[in-house]
Design an enzyme around this catalytic site. Structure first.
Site, mmCIF file in Angstrom:
data_model
loop_
_atom_site.group_PDB
_atom_site.id
_atom_site.type_symbol
_atom_site.label_atom_id
_atom_site.label_comp_id
_atom_site.label_asym_id
_atom_site.label_seq_id
_atom_site.Cartn_x
_atom_site.Cartn_y
_atom_site.Cartn_z
ATOM 1 N N CYS A 292 2.109 2.647 9.719
ATOM 2 C CA CYS A 292 2.275 4.002 9.193
ATOM 3 C C CYS A 292 2.973 4.885 10.222
ATOM 4 O O CYS A 292 2.523 5.014 11.364
ATOM 5 C CB CYS A 292 0.925 4.609 8.824
ATOM 6 S SG CYS A 292 1.069 6.285 8.144
ATOM 7 N N ARG B 154 8.983 0.549 -2.439
ATOM 8 C CA ARG B 154 9.858 1.487 -3.140
ATOM 9 C C ARG B 154 10.472 0.876 -4.397
ATOM 10 O O ARG B 154 10.638 1.568 -5.412
ATOM 11 C CB ARG B 154 10.977 1.970 -2.210
ATOM 12 C CG ARG B 154 10.527 2.955 -1.142
ATOM 13 C CD ARG B 154 11.726 3.484 -0.363
ATOM 14 N NE ARG B 154 12.464 2.393 0.294
ATOM 15 C CZ ARG B 154 13.720 2.480 0.706
ATOM 16 N NH1 ARG B 154 14.407 3.594 0.527
ATOM 17 N NH2 ARG B 154 14.312 1.459 1.312
ATOM 18 N N PRO C 232 0.861 -1.194 0.000
ATOM 19 C CA PRO C 232 0.000 0.000 0.000
ATOM 20 C C PRO C 232 0.888 1.232 0.000
ATOM 21 O O PRO C 232 1.779 1.357 0.847
ATOM 22 C CB PRO C 232 -0.798 -0.136 1.302
ATOM 23 C CG PRO C 232 -0.011 -1.072 2.156
ATOM 24 C CD PRO C 232 0.750 -1.969 1.244
ATOM 25 N N LEU C 233 0.677 2.124 -0.950
ATOM 26 C CA LEU C 233 1.580 3.261 -1.137
ATOM 27 C C LEU C 233 0.821 4.569 -1.024
ATOM 28 O O LEU C 233 -0.075 4.843 -1.822
ATOM 29 C CB LEU C 233 2.250 3.182 -2.515
ATOM 30 C CG LEU C 233 3.116 1.954 -2.777
ATOM 31 C CD1 LEU C 233 3.425 1.822 -4.266
ATOM 32 C CD2 LEU C 233 4.408 2.040 -1.977
ATOM 33 N N GLY D 149 10.743 -4.893 2.676
ATOM 34 C CA GLY D 149 11.844 -3.973 2.929
ATOM 35 C C GLY D 149 13.075 -4.225 2.080
ATOM 36 O O GLY D 149 13.618 -5.324 2.051
ATOM 37 N N ASP D 150 13.502 -3.197 1.312
ATOM 38 C CA ASP D 150 14.797 -3.197 0.615
ATOM 39 C C ASP D 150 14.902 -4.231 -0.506
ATOM 40 O O ASP D 150 15.904 -4.943 -0.615
ATOM 41 C CB ASP D 150 15.947 -3.423 1.606
ATOM 42 C CG ASP D 150 16.058 -2.329 2.661
ATOM 43 O OD1 ASP D 150 15.562 -1.219 2.410
ATOM 44 O OD2 ASP D 150 16.637 -2.591 3.725
ATOM 45 N N GLN E 63 -6.555 -1.501 2.653
ATOM 46 C CA GLN E 63 -5.872 -1.262 3.919
ATOM 47 C C GLN E 63 -6.584 -0.166 4.698
ATOM 48 O O GLN E 63 -6.822 0.931 4.174
ATOM 49 C CB GLN E 63 -4.412 -0.856 3.711
ATOM 50 C CG GLN E 63 -3.672 -0.807 5.053
ATOM 51 C CD GLN E 63 -2.232 -0.390 4.952
ATOM 52 O OE1 GLN E 63 -1.941 0.759 4.651
ATOM 53 N NE2 GLN E 63 -1.315 -1.307 5.230
#
Length: 364
Positions: free
Chosen positions: A101, A226, A17-18, A202-203, A71
């Site tokens: 968040c 990302r 979710p962005l 993550g990453d 979400q």
């Protein structure tokens, strides 16, 4: 209630979710490139219940093709339950409760990552939500509030007992934001101590990093945020188990596809283009960061430090060529992103070389 929908959470690639970027056109773009599951931008449950039109727009399903989750950010069970029903009525396949968040507006309302400070209260909220909806309920958390309060394992056990169907862990604390690498060893620890699926986040910027993280975290599936903003085709790379290093022309086709998805959603008229323009330009401010990262050159470096957290140089040939498409698409200037976005929204079939001929000066 007994959930009527069953979801297989094993070996799925999930678009995170962005905030700002998780709208329908971008979700469709990622779905096109292989995302199995997409999730809406975070919606405040209380705003949905009060009839906020902008918040209700966040419930729109990506497509009929893949799985879609809504979400929710909530602190009070009645709001969460009502909002979950609204999400189900809008076609959601599952509900994801946001407990990660970090932004002040959410935390001050005692939602998002604030709930990590109140594990018992969070468990009660999840239990009531699970008992009141037919949809599966998942929860997205961080490793903890800060480095002195890393409690992902404690929270995850409570969530499992409360009926959550799966847990997504972003391996950073609220206070870390993106200042440190994600802790996949912690994700592994949780995976080993709960019986419900754990989704690692993550990453992840390359398919070989996805392999490394999944192995290290021993998790069921991966969520990507990302990395997808920089190269939406990352899902394709992971599924194909090879890098796709598009030429400038191939990257431009991605840009054109995205611009068309934006117009289909916002409208092809002047008003629609006006609405789409700043959002498309914002996305281009991530797209320009793309770099080819072949495994034989970057795998070792990626093990030492995530590539998304590493400062890397652009290929020399991109900079050496005058008026090259690669140079244009890797330009970091906001002005360039806006002009390119406007060009593609207004002139999708025009020759991109006209941008060079006008020195990026586009007619309004």
């Amino acid at each position: 209630m007994t959930t009527t929908k069953k979801i297989d959470w094993k070996n799925k690639l999930i678009l995170a979710p962005l905030t700002k970027g998780g709208h329908v056109p971008f979700r469709k773009l990622c779905e096109h490139y292989g995302a199995d599951i997409t999730v809406s931008e975070m919606a405040y449950a209380f705003k949905l219940v009060k009839g906020d039109r902008r918040e209700k727009a966040l419930l729109r399903r990506t497509s009929e093709k893949g799985l879609f989750g809504v979400q929710l950010a909530a602190q009070k069970a009645p709001y969460a339950i009502h909002a979950a029903q609204m999400a189900m009525d809008s076609g959601a396949d599952f509900i994801d409760l946001n407990c990660g968040c970090p932004i002040h507006d959410t935390v001050k309302r005692r939602m998002g990552s604030y709930l990590l400070k109140k594990p018992t209260q969070l468990g009660q909220l999840v239990e009531r939500l699970v008992k009141s909806t037919d949809l599966p309920v998942t929860v997205k958390i961080r490793s903890g509030w800060d480095e002195d309060n890393i409690n992902a394992l404690e929270v995850s056990k409570i969530l499992e007992e409360s009926g959550a169907e799966a847990i997504t862990i972003h391996g950073r604390t609220r206070s870390q934001r993106y200042s440190k690498s994600a802790n996949w060893d912690l994700i592994r620890k949780v995976s080993e101590h709960v019986s419900i699926p754990v989704i690692g986040n993550g990453d992840i910027l390359t398919y070989y990093e996805a392999n490394q993280r999944k192995e290290r975290g021993q998790c069921s599936s991966l969520m990507i945020g990302r990395g997808a903003l920089i190269k939406p085709w990352i899902f394709k790379e992971i599924k194909d188990q090879k890098s796709w290093e598009p030429t400038g022309e191939e990257r431009l086709e991605v840009y054109k596809l995205f611009a068309n998805l934006m117009k289909n959603y916002f409208g092809n008229d002047d008003f629609g283009i006006k609405r789409a323009l700043p959002i498309l330009a914002w996305h281009f401010s991530f797209f320009f960061k793309y770099l080819p990262l072949p495994m034989n050159q970057f795998e070792k470096k990626s093990i030492e430090h995530p590539l998304i957290q590493t400062r890397l140089d652009k290929p020399v040939e991109w900079e050496q060529r005058e008026k090259s498409l690669e140079k244009l698409l890797s330009d970091e200037k906001e002005e360039t992103h806006f002009k390119l976005a406007l060009f593609l929204l207004k002139n999708p079939e025009a020759d991109i070389k006209s941008l060079f001929d006008t020195n990026m000066e586009l007619s309004p």
